[in-house]
Design a protein around this motif. Structure first.
Motif, PDB file in Angstrom:
ATOM      1  N   TYR A  51       0.808  -1.212   0.000  1.00 38.37           N
ATOM      2  CA  TYR A  51       0.000   0.000   0.000  1.00 38.37           C
ATOM      3  C   TYR A  51       0.847   1.270   0.000  1.00 38.37           C
ATOM      4  O   TYR A  51       0.311   2.361   0.101  1.00 38.37           O
ATOM      5  N   THR A  52       2.163   1.155  -0.115  1.00 41.03           N
ATOM      6  CA  THR A  52       3.042   2.324   0.004  1.00 41.03           C
ATOM      7  C   THR A  52       2.823   3.333  -1.115  1.00 41.03           C
ATOM      8  O   THR A  52       3.146   4.498  -0.952  1.00 41.03           O
ATOM      9  N   ARG A  53       2.279   2.912  -2.238  1.00 41.71           N
ATOM     10  CA  ARG A  53       2.079   3.842  -3.358  1.00 41.71           C
ATOM     11  C   ARG A  53       0.757   4.613  -3.261  1.00 41.71           C
ATOM     12  O   ARG A  53       0.511   5.505  -4.057  1.00 41.71           O
ATOM     13  N   LEU A  54      -0.092   4.265  -2.313  1.00 39.95           N
ATOM     14  CA  LEU A  54      -1.377   4.958  -2.175  1.00 39.95           C
ATOM     15  C   LEU A  54      -1.154   6.371  -1.645  1.00 39.95           C
ATOM     16  O   LEU A  54      -0.396   6.584  -0.703  1.00 39.95           O
ATOM     17  N   SER A  55      -1.821   7.332  -2.270  1.00 40.26           N
ATOM     18  CA  SER A  55      -1.719   8.709  -1.808  1.00 40.26           C
ATOM     19  C   SER A  55      -2.926   9.489  -2.297  1.00 40.26           C
ATOM     20  O   SER A  55      -3.635   9.069  -3.200  1.00 40.26           O
TER      21      SER A  55
END
Length: 137
Positions: A51-55
């Motif tokens: 989920y690190t790319r969620l923004s």
């Protein structure tokens, strides 16, 4: 300078330093256990979530909330591992070790505070109590 030496070599400071070092080593151990066993098990069941790319972008400023979500999931997994593999077994072991020990305290009949078995007066509410060794059966 002697006051500084006393501060450095006080027992509680040494205990804190040892606890910090052991805690850091234990954190590394738990992290490696999670990476080696738990994360692959989760990947087998539901794929490897990242989920690190969620923004979200507001007025041209990006808020990468996915980094927090990933860290929260890792924290939860780590907490569950520590609880079920360390805390719970240790608690059960301590309970087993304490089974045979004789009680040293009892409840005050008036305030329900813990008092020594041989006490004749409660230290909390000061009511007079019959010592447990003299109590009628």
């Amino acid at each position: 300078m002697s006051g500084f030496k006393k501060f450095l070599f006080r027992g509680n400071l040494i205990d804190l330093a040892v606890a910090f070092v052991v805690g850091a080593a234990f954190a590394g151990l738990v992290k490696d256990f999670a990476n080696s066993f738990i994360t692959p098990l989760i990947a087998l069941i539901g794929g490897k979530p990242d989920y690190t790319r969620l923004s979200v972008t507001i007025n041209g400023t990006a808020f990468p909330y996915g980094i927090f979500v990933t860290s929260a999931i890792a924290f939860t997994i780590t907490a569950v591992i520590v609880y079920f593999l360390v805390v719970l077994p240790t608690t059960k072991l301590i309970e087993r070790m304490d089974r045979g020990k004789e009680a040293t305290e009892r409840e005050c009949p008036q305030c329900l505070g813990e008092i020594p078995i041989k006490a004749s007066r409660c230290r909390h509410c000061t009511v007079e109590v019959v010592p447990a060794t003299e109590a009628p059966l």
